[in-house]
Design a protein around this motif. Structure first.
Motif, short mmCIF file in Angstrom:
data_model
loop_
_atom_site.label_atom_id
_atom_site.label_comp_id
_atom_site.label_asym_id
_atom_site.label_seq_id
_atom_site.Cartn_x
_atom_site.Cartn_y
_atom_site.Cartn_z
N GLN A 51 35.90 38.61 48.91
CA GLN A 51 36.46 38.54 47.51
C GLN A 51 35.76 37.91 46.35
N ASP A 52 34.95 37.06 46.20
CA ASP A 52 34.39 36.26 45.80
C ASP A 52 33.47 36.93 44.71
N GLY A 53 32.21 37.57 45.83
CA GLY A 53 31.42 38.79 44.57
C GLY A 53 32.00 39.24 44.22
N LEU A 54 33.08 40.22 44.49
CA LEU A 54 33.42 41.15 43.59
C LEU A 54 34.21 40.62 42.42
N ILE A 55 34.66 39.29 42.24
CA ILE A 55 35.15 38.58 41.11
C ILE A 55 34.03 38.29 40.37
N GLU A 56 33.73 37.86 41.11
CA GLU A 56 31.65 37.41 40.16
C GLU A 56 31.08 38.55 39.29
N SER A 57 31.48 39.22 39.95
CA SER A 57 31.11 40.41 39.22
C SER A 57 31.72 41.03 38.33
N LEU A 58 32.48 41.82 38.66
CA LEU A 58 33.46 41.78 37.17
C LEU A 58 33.60 41.07 36.01
N ALA A 59 33.58 39.49 36.44
CA ALA A 59 33.49 38.53 35.16
C ALA A 59 32.13 38.67 34.42
N ALA A 60 31.29 39.05 35.40
CA ALA A 60 30.06 39.16 34.65
C ALA A 60 29.68 40.65 34.32
N ARG A 61 30.67 41.30 34.50
CA ARG A 61 30.02 42.79 33.93
C ARG A 61 31.31 42.27 32.42
N LEU A 62 32.14 41.96 32.45
CA LEU A 62 33.22 42.20 31.53
C LEU A 62 32.12 41.20 29.84
N VAL A 63 30.93 40.20 30.54
CA VAL A 63 30.69 39.50 29.50
C VAL A 63 29.25 40.38 28.93
N GLU A 64 28.82 41.05 29.76
CA GLU A 64 27.53 42.00 29.53
C GLU A 64 28.26 43.56 28.35
N ILE A 65 29.38 43.42 28.66
CA ILE A 65 30.62 44.96 28.01
C ILE A 65 30.28 43.94 26.87
N ASP A 66 31.80 42.53 26.33
CA ASP A 66 31.69 41.86 25.54
C ASP A 66 30.01 41.63 24.08
#
Length: 136
Positions: free
Chosen positions: A75-90
């Protein structure tokens, strides 16, 4: 379930499923007495995670890392991965916006310079002579 049914239920090609297995994204399939691969519902769920991850732009390495986690770590890994991907997209969006602005400015400068001094090669090219007509 056999690979054909798994492919049908997941919407993926059997070749993709075999590839994900070879790449370590899926555990090695159990083999029946007939030698056919046999998969369970957990594999179907993993394929859905892989498919969603790829559609969101995650690399196979990032997906593999998340799939290796379990429980709270998953669960934590998924949330961290999503947050990191959002930063990349930004970051990509900012870079694309800067490129867009630069392109628009360049286009405007070119148009203004052409109004002030037209291109030296602005006259139409002379028509080409027909070839192969036999008239010389």
């Amino acid at each position: 379930m056999k690979i054909g049914e798994l492919a049908q239920r997941s919407g993926l090609a059997t070749s993709a499923i075999r590839y994900y297995e070879r790449a370590g994204l899926l555990p090695k399939a159990k083999r029946g007495s007939n030698g056919y691969r046999e998969y369970d519902d957990a594999t179907l769920e993993q394929l859905h995670v892989i498919d969603i991850g790829q559609s969101l732009g995650f690399t196979l390495d990032a997906i593999r890392a998340v799939l290796a986690l379990e429980g709270k770590a998953l669960q934590d890994g998924l949330i961290e991965s999503l947050a990191a991907r959002l930063v990349e997209i930004d970051k990509m969006m900012l870079a694309l916006q800067a490129q867009r602005t630069s392109l628009l400015e360049t286009e405007q400068k070119l148009r203004q310079s052409w109004v002030m001094r037209p291109c030296v090669n602005s006259e139409p090219a002379p028509p080409l002579r027909p070839t192969g007509s036999g008239n010389r």
